[in-house]
Design a protein around this motif. Structure first.
Motif, short mmCIF file in Angstrom:
data_model
loop_
_atom_site.label_atom_id
_atom_site.label_comp_id
_atom_site.label_asym_id
_atom_site.label_seq_id
_atom_site.Cartn_x
_atom_site.Cartn_y
_atom_site.Cartn_z
N GLN A 412 15.98 -32.07 74.70
CA GLN A 412 15.59 -31.66 76.04
C GLN A 412 16.19 -32.60 77.09
OE1 GLN A 412 11.44 -30.79 76.78
NE2 GLN A 412 11.06 -30.44 74.61
N ILE A 413 16.52 -32.03 78.24
CA ILE A 413 16.97 -32.81 79.38
C ILE A 413 16.26 -32.31 80.63
CG2 ILE A 413 19.26 -33.29 78.42
CD1 ILE A 413 20.37 -31.13 80.33
N ASP A 414 16.23 -33.13 81.63
CA ASP A 414 15.81 -32.71 82.97
C ASP A 414 17.05 -32.61 83.85
OD1 ASP A 414 13.11 -32.54 82.45
OD2 ASP A 414 12.70 -34.61 83.04
N VAL A 415 17.05 -31.70 84.78
CA VAL A 415 18.14 -31.57 85.76
C VAL A 415 17.57 -31.99 87.11
CG1 VAL A 415 19.83 -30.06 86.83
CG2 VAL A 415 19.20 -29.71 84.43
N ASN A 416 18.04 -33.11 87.61
CA ASN A 416 17.52 -33.68 88.86
C ASN A 416 18.57 -33.57 89.96
OD1 ASN A 416 15.21 -34.42 87.41
ND2 ASN A 416 16.06 -36.42 86.91
N TYR A 417 18.25 -32.81 91.00
CA TYR A 417 19.14 -32.69 92.16
C TYR A 417 18.61 -33.59 93.28
CZ TYR A 417 21.25 -28.62 89.94
OH TYR A 417 21.91 -27.79 89.07
N SER A 418 19.46 -34.47 93.75
CA SER A 418 19.11 -35.33 94.88
C SER A 418 19.88 -34.86 96.10
CB SER A 418 19.44 -36.80 94.58
OG SER A 418 20.82 -36.95 94.28
N ILE A 419 19.18 -34.64 97.19
CA ILE A 419 19.82 -34.11 98.40
C ILE A 419 19.50 -35.00 99.58
CG2 ILE A 419 19.78 -31.73 97.57
CD1 ILE A 419 17.33 -31.25 99.23
N LYS A 420 20.39 -34.98 100.53
CA LYS A 420 20.19 -35.69 101.78
C LYS A 420 20.29 -34.67 102.90
CE LYS A 420 21.91 -39.53 104.60
NZ LYS A 420 22.95 -40.59 104.73
N GLU A 421 19.16 -34.38 103.53
CA GLU A 421 19.14 -33.34 104.55
C GLU A 421 19.80 -33.81 105.83
OE1 GLU A 421 15.31 -30.53 103.76
OE2 GLU A 421 14.88 -32.49 104.64
N LYS A 422 20.37 -32.87 106.53
CA LYS A 422 20.90 -33.16 107.86
C LYS A 422 20.19 -32.27 108.86
CE LYS A 422 24.80 -29.91 107.64
NZ LYS A 422 26.28 -29.79 107.69
N ALA A 423 20.35 -32.58 110.13
CA ALA A 423 19.68 -31.80 111.17
C ALA A 423 20.27 -30.40 111.20
CB ALA A 423 19.83 -32.48 112.52
N SER A 424 19.50 -29.41 110.78
CA SER A 424 19.98 -28.03 110.78
C SER A 424 19.68 -27.34 112.10
CB SER A 424 19.35 -27.24 109.62
OG SER A 424 17.95 -27.31 109.69
N GLY A 425 18.84 -27.96 112.93
CA GLY A 425 18.58 -27.42 114.25
C GLY A 425 19.53 -28.02 115.27
N ASN A 426 19.84 -27.27 116.29
CA ASN A 426 20.82 -27.74 117.25
C ASN A 426 20.43 -27.26 118.64
OD1 ASN A 426 23.03 -29.00 118.20
ND2 ASN A 426 24.52 -27.51 117.46
N LEU A 427 20.28 -28.18 119.55
CA LEU A 427 20.02 -27.85 120.94
C LEU A 427 21.10 -28.54 121.76
CD1 LEU A 427 18.41 -26.75 123.33
CD2 LEU A 427 16.95 -28.78 123.18
#
Length: 764
Positions: A412-427
């Protein structure tokens, strides 16, 4: 009286014991003298004796060694005053300051960091012996930059309060350039062919950027491996590198590299076999074999075969499969029997798919992009494809993936996704500039990932000398669980033709529409849209004859209902600044019968990115489009014409100026202006590479390109225009910036040439 020898021995032993006992004492107190910066507690911490213990001459040596090993002292004397142990020390001086002068090629910060790693830094204890290491480290730093004529002078100045100042004077000298690279013993291939892919080279016109003419031991090792691979990929199994010499001239300015090789004979493949535990149907694995009997042996093809089989097994859950190449060499007939031995190992399941870093984006938005499911076989291609799909969402700056084994479970393995969010909103509210549109005032409120749901909402306002535009849109990429998208938009635009380098007429357009996207498979999507449009045309006293005739025949206000169908095949690794993969698009649009104007437009566009290396990417693009009228409309309405030229078309020509010209009305005093055409052909070839000395390669790039294109009333290849030049693109915090310098090849006297072009505040 005669003395007894045994008595004498016992007496001497007793006296020796008393003497030893006389040198030992129980420590009642410890005092340290001579400290200036170092605390007494530090000394007590390292001293291997404490109050209440017996101190003897045997412990004296170990105590002195322990204190010397701290590096804090240059002299230590232990004394006894009654039952008090006195520790007399002379501290080493501390480094008050380090002054480095004469360095140009390497920054002071980098040199200071290198010296710190070997123990020389401001505030640390000064040790005279470390100066030898300082010189060795500086030479290592500069030798890696090709400066072998380096001279170093070090001066130590004593300061108050037991401190020293260190002054390092550096004479860098000139960079030693590689004058010659010789490969001795090569008979089958020329030196130029063997050195073609070397990282090291003699001086050329790109050496100022690549530094490939500066010797590096690491680069030479890499080049030797490339040389070895070159021969092994061409059948020279017994190829060997006998020796390597690197010589530098007496003036330290030129380097000569000599590589002595022994080629050996060429070997061919006699037979290719698969053995081991073939958990996949042999017929499937045979298709992956890239080598065959009678071919010249190639390590590259054999390695690719091994990897292809491993990847295929990985898709069946055998994540840790090994495919070993076992060659059997026959020296008599110079042949090889190649066996690929398959060891699949245990089949591996995915226990959990985990996400880390999504503080805003909902878990379901990420999970619906997954192609690797929990509690199913682990498939390498599905795990990587899931990562790519996350990356293409546009919500994240970085996406990483790890597959750690589950503790206590071998399958068995685990699949770990690491993400770095960016500002998806824009004004945004700002000002841009284009050479065609002039000053552009814009305001944009958008949210690509509203409330973390993955849905997009946007409102945009743009105002320039050419166009005023308002637009409101919405898109749900997962309108259904199967991934069918749905969106709608409403808008209004007003355009002045004269300001856009085209015929003199004005248009006002109000539109409302909706669209659907249906995924056919992992890479293909079918789109369908419906658009209701109200178009009004206003001519001027200088409008050309074509506009006047059109208004006379069809009027100046049109209500049309159009339907569109599109197919997209997309394998690009990123939506912006892709480096691999490609995209094909076919689109067709037609107004429904009964509309005020009846016409259709079809188009096909294809582009592909080829990664040449980690930094260089080659792109080719081709586009063709055509439109015409049907029913009661004779031709494609002129305001739906295609245009060419400009930053998004054939660079080096002014925007919209390629193609047919209009016909000025008699006595109007006007010259013909670009009118557009019913067909368009466009082609591009571009090599992208990073900006020298710039680390951020994800938001900026430069390139060299060649463009070709034409706009006409039919597909007239004879009117093609060509240009070549340099380009630069930057996704800045203030908006996208595109710059190009181009030279047209075959511009006519009537073409509007514009060598330098740029836009700011608009998308690519």
């Amino acid at each position: 009286m005669k003395k007894n020898p045994l008595f004498q021995i016992l007496l001497l032993g007793l006296l020796a014991g008393e003497a030893a006992h006389a040198g030992s004492f129980v420590v009642e107190d410890i005092k340290v003298r001579g400290l200036q910066r170092i605390s007494a507690g530090t000394v007590f911490n390292y001293l291997p004796v404490a109050v209440g213990e017996t101190f003897s001459e045997e412990k004296q040596g170990s105590a002195i060694r322990a204190l010397f090993n701290t590096g804090f002292f240059k002299d230590i004397i232990l004394e006894r005053e009654g039952d008090t142990l006195i520790v007399n020390v002379v501290e080493r001086p501390s480094v008050a300051k380090i002054v480095i002068e004469g360095n140009k090629d390497i920054k002071k910060e980098d040199l200071a960091e290198a010296l710190k790693k070997i123990g020389l830094a401001e505030g640390k204890v000064y040790n005279k012996q470390i100066l030898d290491k300082v010189e060795q480290e500086l030479r290592r730093q500069y030798f890696s930059h090709g400066k072998y004529g380096l001279k170093i002078k070090t001066e130590v100045t004593e300061l108050t309060r037991n401190r020293v100042g260190i002054h390092i004077d550096i004479a860098e000298g000139k960079v030693a350039k590689i004058k010659q690279i010789n490969i001795v013993g090569s008979r089958a291939f020329t030196n130029d062919a063997l050195k073609k892919d070397f990282e090291l080279s003699t001086t050329n016109f790109l050496s100022f950027y690549s530094k490939d003419d500066q010797y590096s031991k690491q680069k030479l090792s890499a080049d030797l491996e490339k040389l070895r691979s070159y021969y092994l990929d061409r059948g020279y199994i017994n190829f060997s590198i006998e020796s390597t010499q690197v010589d530098i001239t007496a003036d330290k300015k030129e380097i000569y590299i000599t590589i002595n090789v022994k080629e050996g004979d060429v070997y061919t493949l006699e037979k290719v076999k698969l053995s081991g535990e073939l958990v996949v149907e042999p017929e499937e694995l045979v298709k992956l074999v890239k080598v065959g009997p009678g071919e010249t042996f190639s390590r590259k093809n054999a390695t690719e075969t091994s990897k292809a089989i491993s990847d295929r097994l990985g898709d069946e859950g055998y994540t840790f499969a090994n495919v070993n190449m076992v060659p059997e060499i026959n020296e008599s007939n110079k042949s090889v029997v190649m066996t690929f031995f398959v060891d699949p190992g245990k089949r591996v399941y995915v226990r959990r798919v985990n996400f880390k870093g999504n503080t805003k984006t909902r878990d379901e938005v990420l999970r619906r992009e997954m192609r690797q499911m929990e509690s199913s076989w682990a498939a390498s291609s599905k795990i990587e494809r899931s990562k790519t799909r996350l990356d293409r969402l546009g919500y994240f700056e970085e996406v990483g993936v790890e597959t750690p084994p589950v503790v206590g479970a071998a399958d068995q393995i685990d699949v770990n996704y690491s993400i770095k969010e960016k500002a998806s909103g824009n004004l945004q509210a700002g000002i841009g500039y284009s050479q065609v549109q002039g000053v552009i005032f814009n305001a944009n409120v958008s949210q690509d990932n509203i409330f973390g749901t993955g849905k997009r909402v946007n409102f945009a306002f743009n105002n320039s000398s050419i166009m005023t535009r308002y637009n409101l849109g919405y898109r749900d990429p997962y309108f259904t669980l199967d991934g069918v998208s749905m969106g709608w938009d409403v808008g209004y635009s007003a355009r002045k033709g004269y300001q856009a380098n085209i015929s003199r007429y004005n248009t006002n357009v109000a539109n409302a529409g909706f669209n659907f996207g249906i995924p056919l498979n992992e890479f293909d999507n079918l789109g369908f849209d419906v658009d209701l449009k109200q178009t009004e045309i206003a001519d001027t006293q200088f409008s050309p004859q074509e506009v006047v005739d059109f208004i006379r025949d069809y009027g100046d206000s049109f209500l049309t209902l159009s339907t569109g169908l599109g197919w997209t095949h997309d394998t690009m690794n990123r939506a912006v600044f892709a480096t691999s993969g490609g995209q094909q698009r076919f689109s067709a649009l037609a107004t429904v019968p009964g509309s005020d104007l009846e016409y259709y437009k079809i188009g096909y566009k294809q582009q592909h990115y080829f990664p040449l290396s980690s930094d260089f990417t080659f792109r080719i693009l081709g586009e063709v489009a055509y439109g015409d009228g049907y029913g009661n409309t004779n031709d494609l309405p002129f305001f739906e014409n295609y245009f060419g030229g400009g930053a998004q078309s054939v660079r080096g020509f002014r925007d919209n100026t390629l193609g047919p010209r209009d016909t000025p009305r008699p006595l109007s005093g006007q010259t013909p202006r670009p009118f557009g055409g019913s067909s368009k052909i466009l082609g591009k070839a571009e090599l992208f590479f990073p900006v020298p000395f710039l680390s951020d390669v994800k938001s900026v790039r430069i390139g060299t390109f060649m463009d070709a294109g034409t706009v006409s009333k039919g597909f007239e290849i004879s009117n093609m225009r060509y240009s070549a030049g340099l380009s630069g693109e930057w996704l800045s915090p203030f908006g996208a910036i595109a710059v190009s310098v181009a030279q047209p090849f075959n511009a006519s006297d009537t073409d509007n040439v514009q060598n330098f072009q740029f836009t700011f505040g608009s998308g690519f």
